[in-house]
Design an enzyme around this catalytic site. Sequence first.
Site: not given
Length: 263
Positions: A120, A227, A229
Amino acid sequence: MRERTSQPSGHRPVIGVIACGREVEGEPAQAVKHRYLEAVERHAGAIPLIVPSNQTTSHAADIVARLDALMLTGSNSNIAPRHYGATHPGEAPTDDGRDDMSQALIHAAITAGKPVFGICRGLQEINVALGGTLRDLRTSGSGGVHHAPPGVALEDMFAFAHPVRVVAGSMLQRFTERENLEVNSVHFQAIDRLAKGLTVNATSADGIIEAVSATHTPAPVFAVQWHPEWRPEGRPHDLAFWHYLGEAARAHYLPAPGSELTA
Ligand SMILES: N[C@@H](CCC(=O)NCCCC(=O)O)C(=O)O
């Protein structure tokens, strides 16, 4: 990329994870959200080492020398437009220390032949560091909506998603083996002018660049606008991002030609 040696697969490389400036208990502090650190440990098989961004950028080469790779996290702060030659003030919140240190670390890592991965804001930082520009999707009159409405719960913010088209033959396609992905989306800024030396790996239907990789660096440089994660379990393409990062961090790459003279 010229790979010199690989560390044994049991070896846990050390991946530097840049921190953001935050306020904690009324005082300035450095912070990294657990999900970034946990993904590095659990899915990249590496040791996460937080890199404070409130220090002099002249430390960047010495920091990178002690790392096997660099991870640039997401953050709700926006890169100040002056970093990409714009004169308008940009949108709050900002994080000047993060801006300065990320740029220094990216250049130092590329010069030292260390992998650089971004998420990002991290993708945006890589594009800016290599000479590209950004635009704000709320004011630029182009691009669709890439962020959940304000005030939603965290779960709902990350549930906001859209499809992306993977570029055939790209690094993303190679390690995900997919042509289309559904990705979460938590950003208001986007790449405007792509930096020279970066190539597009994925785009959204409204033309936003969603993943990039470098074409000229000694070690891998790879970043996504989404994202991976955020709860990657059950999303093979996001788990593949972390596996690729761990693999790159375990390999060793020769520094950029001529950089030894400046090391
Ligand atoms: N502020 C930039 C970058 C967006 C970004 O990194 N979002 C992540 C927010 C959640 C988190 O902290 O991980 C933009 O709006 O494009």
